[in-house]
Design an enzyme around this catalytic site. Structure first.
Site, short mmCIF file in Angstrom:
data_model
loop_
_atom_site.label_atom_id
_atom_site.label_comp_id
_atom_site.label_asym_id
_atom_site.label_seq_id
_atom_site.Cartn_x
_atom_site.Cartn_y
_atom_site.Cartn_z
N GLY A 30 0.81 -1.21 0.00
CA GLY A 30 0.00 0.00 0.00
C GLY A 30 0.84 1.25 0.00
N SER A 32 0.72 4.03 -2.37
CA SER A 32 0.29 5.10 -3.28
C SER A 32 0.69 6.46 -2.72
CB SER A 32 -1.24 5.07 -3.47
OG SER A 32 -1.64 3.89 -4.11
N GLY A 35 -0.34 8.56 0.79
CA GLY A 35 -0.82 7.64 1.80
C GLY A 35 0.25 7.36 2.85
N GLY A 37 1.69 4.44 3.60
CA GLY A 37 2.75 3.56 3.15
C GLY A 37 3.85 4.30 2.42
N ASP A 84 -2.31 -7.32 -5.62
CA ASP A 84 -3.73 -7.02 -5.45
C ASP A 84 -4.27 -7.92 -4.36
OD1 ASP A 84 -6.42 -6.61 -5.57
OD2 ASP A 84 -6.64 -6.98 -7.72
N THR A 132 -9.53 -7.76 1.46
CA THR A 132 -8.36 -6.91 1.23
C THR A 132 -7.57 -6.65 2.50
OG1 THR A 132 -9.51 -5.82 -0.60
CG2 THR A 132 -7.61 -4.67 0.32
N SER A 165 -6.22 -0.28 13.35
CA SER A 165 -6.83 1.02 13.63
C SER A 165 -7.59 0.90 14.94
CB SER A 165 -7.82 1.39 12.52
OG SER A 165 -8.68 2.43 12.91
N TYR A 186 -25.18 -5.90 5.85
CA TYR A 186 -23.92 -5.14 5.75
C TYR A 186 -24.02 -3.75 6.36
CZ TYR A 186 -19.66 -3.24 3.59
OH TYR A 186 -18.42 -2.68 3.36
#
Length: 326
Positions: A30, A32, A35, A37, A84, A132, A165, A186
């Site tokens: 991660g 990008s 961000g 990371g 991914d 993910t 988190s 959900y």
């Protein structure tokens, strides 16, 4: 030890950890631009790691981060890895690539994640946040664990850091309905909370299963930061989070959030990955905030329970159809 706090920056912690960062091989998921990371990679790049392996789904975005690193630390080697995490097939491809590397990995930082997205099933039939944020990292880490440097004479030589988190407060693992009845039940924030609890329990399991190999496993909350992680969320979405905190009695969050800068947000990344005060003997499996190891009584029981951790490990294996025994 230096007393770190909420305002402490990654730049400060990295300066204190310079000797530990030097010559290390670090794999970060991660990365990008904009961000945590990427900011973490840029922060430690200033202290001469041997190699930064930058993993992500979008190769062009990784290339932007590589260029940013080259601009501030041209002598630091970088390597791109397409990863991914929502696709088990592609995670396996990435793991095969990593297992073909000549180098061993000193630090693995499982930083990638998505937050409070609308309900969607992945190609493997798993709710996208759980796939993910947890299942992808669980599979990737287990497949490359032999590339993560092992102990020498029983001494710790490597770390696995799972970025969780304090959103774990929103939900324990829903063992009987982790997929939210294929969307019928959900709630995007409960789903997010479940995955962050999973990050913590995964760290606990790794500590118990491979700690004897000299691997220190930790989870952390970086703080609340404005990043591209929340780009898909509007005011009504965050209103749903506030409502959930009210319903659950999470009083400390009723007045809103104290935000950190990106530099402050990666402080605990750096601390968990490199600070010598974090001990494999005393802290393996621990959860950290504000560059500090939290005591068990400071952590919700569902985020630290060893029975729940083992149940999650077995559930993850069942979902994947593969056992990882140590």
């Amino acid at each position: 030890m230096t007393k770190y706090q909420f305002e402490t920056t990654g730049t400060e912690v990295a300066s204190d950890c310079a000797a530990s960062i030097n010559d290390k091989v670090v794999l970060i998921t991660g990365v990008s631009p904009g961000g945590l990371g990427a900011t973490f990679a840029l922060t430690i790049a200033k202290h001469a790691p041997r190699l930064l392996i930058l993993a992500g789904r979008n190769v062009s975005k990784i290339e932007e981060t590589v260029a940013d690193i080259a601009a501030i630390a041209p002598s630091v080697s970088t390597r791109l890895l397409k990863l991914d995490l929502s696709s088990q097939r592609q995670v396996r491809e990435a793991a095969r690539e990593v297992n073909g590397y000549q180098e061993q990995i000193d630090v693995l930082v499982n930083n990638s994640g998505i937050m409070a997205v609308p309900f969607q099933l992945t190609e493997d039939g798993i709710e996208s946040q759980f796939a993910t944020n947890h299942i992808g990292h669980f599979l990737f880490t287990n497949l490359i664990v032999n590339k993560i440097a092992n102990s020498i004479d029983g001494k710790q030589v490597s770390r696995i850091v799972n970025v969780s988190s304090n959103g774990y407060r929103l939900s324990p693992i829903r063992f009987d309905d982790w997929n939210f009845e294929n969307g019928k039940t959900y709630n995007r924030w409960i789903s997010y909370g479940q995955t962050k609890t999973a990050n913590m329990l995964f760290s606990k399991s790794l500590a118990s299963k491979i700690g004897n190999r000299g691997i220190l496993s930790l989870s952390l909350h970086p703080g609340t930061i404005h990043t591209n992680l929340s780009r898909s969320l509007g005011e009504t979405d965050f209103g749903g989070l506030q409502e959930l905190d009210l319903q659950q009695g999470n009083r400390q969050f009723w007045g809103g959030f104290n935000f950190k800068t990106l530099d402050q947000g990666v402080a605990t990344h750096v601390f968990a990955s490199f600070h010598e005060s974090v001990s494999i003997k005393d802290d393996n499996g621990a959860y950290l905030e504000d560059s500090r190891v939290f005591l068990p009584e400071e952590v919700g029981s569902w985020g630290r329970d060893e029975v729940e951790a083992e149940k999650l490990w077995k559930l993850s294996e069942e979902i994947l159809g593969e056992k990882f025994e140590y």
